[in-house]
Design a protein around this motif. Structure first.
Motif, short mmCIF file in Angstrom:
data_model
loop_
_atom_site.label_atom_id
_atom_site.label_comp_id
_atom_site.label_asym_id
_atom_site.label_seq_id
_atom_site.Cartn_x
_atom_site.Cartn_y
_atom_site.Cartn_z
N LEU A 8 4.24 -4.24 -8.21
CA LEU A 8 3.36 -3.86 -9.31
C LEU A 8 2.73 -2.50 -9.06
N CYS A 9 2.50 -2.17 -7.80
CA CYS A 9 1.84 -0.91 -7.46
C CYS A 9 2.71 0.30 -7.76
N ILE A 10 4.04 0.16 -7.66
CA ILE A 10 4.92 1.31 -7.85
C ILE A 10 5.57 1.33 -9.23
N ILE A 11 5.25 0.36 -10.08
CA ILE A 11 5.83 0.36 -11.43
C ILE A 11 5.40 1.61 -12.20
N THR A 12 4.13 1.97 -12.10
CA THR A 12 3.63 3.12 -12.85
C THR A 12 4.31 4.43 -12.45
N PRO A 13 4.35 4.81 -11.16
CA PRO A 13 5.05 6.06 -10.82
C PRO A 13 6.54 6.01 -11.11
N TYR A 14 7.14 4.84 -11.00
CA TYR A 14 8.56 4.72 -11.29
C TYR A 14 8.83 4.97 -12.77
N ALA A 15 7.98 4.39 -13.63
CA ALA A 15 8.14 4.60 -15.07
C ALA A 15 7.90 6.06 -15.45
N LEU A 16 6.92 6.70 -14.81
CA LEU A 16 6.66 8.12 -15.09
C LEU A 16 7.82 8.99 -14.63
N THR A 17 8.45 8.63 -13.53
CA THR A 17 9.60 9.39 -13.05
C THR A 17 10.77 9.27 -14.04
N ILE A 18 11.00 8.08 -14.56
CA ILE A 18 12.07 7.90 -15.55
C ILE A 18 11.78 8.70 -16.81
N PHE A 255 0.70 9.22 -8.42
CA PHE A 255 0.73 7.77 -8.20
C PHE A 255 1.57 7.40 -6.99
N TRP A 256 2.63 8.17 -6.72
CA TRP A 256 3.39 7.92 -5.48
C TRP A 256 2.50 8.18 -4.28
N MET A 257 1.69 9.23 -4.35
CA MET A 257 0.78 9.52 -3.25
C MET A 257 -0.25 8.41 -3.09
N LEU A 258 -0.72 7.87 -4.21
CA LEU A 258 -1.69 6.78 -4.16
C LEU A 258 -1.09 5.53 -3.53
N SER A 259 0.19 5.30 -3.77
CA SER A 259 0.84 4.10 -3.22
C SER A 259 1.01 4.16 -1.72
N THR A 260 0.86 5.35 -1.11
CA THR A 260 0.93 5.44 0.34
C THR A 260 -0.37 5.00 1.00
N CYS A 261 -1.45 4.91 0.22
CA CYS A 261 -2.76 4.57 0.78
C CYS A 261 -3.16 3.13 0.52
N CYS A 262 -2.52 2.47 -0.42
CA CYS A 262 -2.91 1.11 -0.76
C CYS A 262 -1.67 0.30 -1.09
N CYS A 263 -1.89 -0.97 -1.42
CA CYS A 263 -0.81 -1.89 -1.81
C CYS A 263 0.22 -2.02 -0.68
N SER A 264 -0.23 -2.50 0.47
CA SER A 264 0.69 -2.71 1.58
C SER A 264 1.67 -3.82 1.24
N GLY A 265 2.89 -3.69 1.74
CA GLY A 265 3.91 -4.71 1.49
C GLY A 265 3.82 -5.89 2.42
N ARG A 266 2.92 -5.89 3.44
CA ARG A 266 2.80 -7.00 4.37
C ARG A 266 1.98 -8.12 3.77
N SER A 267 2.36 -9.34 4.08
CA SER A 267 1.64 -10.49 3.57
C SER A 267 0.38 -10.73 4.37
N PRO A 268 -0.72 -11.03 3.74
CA PRO A 268 -1.97 -11.28 4.47
C PRO A 268 -2.03 -12.66 5.07
N TYR A 269 -1.02 -13.49 4.86
CA TYR A 269 -1.04 -14.87 5.33
C TYR A 269 -0.30 -15.00 6.65
N ASN A 270 -0.76 -15.90 7.46
CA ASN A 270 -0.11 -16.18 8.73
C ASN A 270 0.99 -17.19 8.48
N HIS A 271 2.22 -16.81 8.70
CA HIS A 271 3.34 -17.69 8.38
C HIS A 271 3.60 -18.72 9.46
N LYS A 272 2.83 -18.72 10.57
CA LYS A 272 3.04 -19.72 11.60
C LYS A 272 2.48 -21.06 11.18
N GLY A 273 1.44 -21.09 10.40
CA GLY A 273 0.84 -22.33 9.95
C GLY A 273 1.17 -22.60 8.51
#
Length: 326
Positions: A8-18, A255-273
């Protein structure tokens, strides 16, 4: 925020690029198809010859000059030379100039009807001496100095403008390809931001060059040739389209520059439990752990940990909760 949030974070810059890429393509398609009225309205410059005027005194002079090769006409005979050439070589009423070529046609009332378009050519520039078959008249020698300088400037700068548009087109496509990897990580966004900066720079440079160059050509054309009935004008649609490409490209880069500072692709949940945000506590030495209600305090571990502790009374089962010493 996980992968879904990253998308969702990169939809905006991708649409603007198109959107920027579509605008660049539209600019490139201008003046390439004589059957399309929409594309025919996309031109950088229009040379209008429908009101070309000639004088009777110069017509006979130029008519004789055209029968001989290498005859040079003076500045005052430019209109007459164009008039004679218009009759002999079917010079059209107007010429629209685009990025890859030009289109020609005649005026019928308020309608500009395109009859033919030239074949697309890389690094194209419109040479009126060649297109209007003025080589035999020597009229180029009679052009005012300002007009000659403007044509030479246009010839040189038009090559840079063409290259800038091609680089902007290629860089925008690369931006779309690399932008797919931005879904995975911020490193992908960082690389895409660099590519988007290149795309924006060349898109803005090409648009600024086209605007400034054809504004100069139009001013010189009208200043030197309008007295002969020739008129030059700049198109509106193609400039609106090319500057929209610049705006979309700038928005995408930001917006591409903004996506480098936020919206990390890592999950905040611990997958061990199985539960979210599960935290495993580390057991430090000399800690206590609660036992179940049926624990027997007479077992060996408790006798070892508490060798002098008396056994609990049978009638005080709820007096305290037993803990294991580890």
């Amino acid at each position: 925020m996980g992968k879904g949030g990253r998308v969702l974070c990169i939809i905006t810059p991708y649409a603007l690029t198109i959107a920027s890429l579509v605008c660049i393509i539209i600019v490139g398609l201008g003046c390439t198809n004589s059957a399309s009225s929409t594309l025919n309205d996309l031109y950088f410059f229009r040379a209008n010859l429908q009101n070309l005027t000639t004088t009777s005194s110069t017509k006979s002079t130029v008519s004789q000059a055209l029968s001989k090769a290498g005859v040079t006409v003076s500045d005052g005979d430019i209109s007459a030379a164009l008039g004679q050439v218009q009759k002999q070589f079917d010079v059209k009423d107007f010429y629209n100039i685009g990025l890859w070529g030009y289109c020609e046609g005649n005026v019928n009332g308020d309608n500009y009807n395109i009859s033919d378009c030239s074949k697309p050519k890389a690094e194209f520039w419109f040479n009126p001496i060649e297109v209007w078959n003025l080589q035999e008249t020597g009229v180029e020698n009679g052009l005012p100095d300002g007009m000659r300088k403007s044509l030479n400037l246009y010839k040189g700068v038009s090559k840079w403008m063409f290259i800038a548009y091609i680089v902007a087109f290629v860089a925008t496509i690369v931006e779309l390809v690399v932008g797919v990897f931005a879904i995975c990580s911020r490193w992908g966004s960082c690389v895409t931001t660099l590519v988007s900066g290149v795309a924006f720079f060349f898109t803005a440079a090409a648009s600024a060059t086209a605007t400034a160059m054809f504004a100069t050509v139009t001013a010189a054309f009208n200043e030197n040739l309008e007295k002969y009935g020739l008129h030059g004008s700049m198109g509106k649609n193609i400039y609106a389209t090319t500057w929209l490409a610049v705006a979309f490209s700038l928005g995408a880069a930001l917006f591409w520059m903004l996506s480098t500072c936020c919206c990390s692709g890592r999950s905040p949940y611990n997958h061990k439990g199985s539960s979210p945000r599960a935290i495993t506590a580390e057991k430090a030495p000399y800690t206590y752990e609660r036992l179940g209600p049926q624990a027997n305090l007479n077992t060996a571990p408790y006798n070892t940990a508490y060798p002098s502790a008396p056994p609990p009374s049978q009638n005080r089962t709820n007096a305290y909760e037993p803990f294991r010493h580890v």
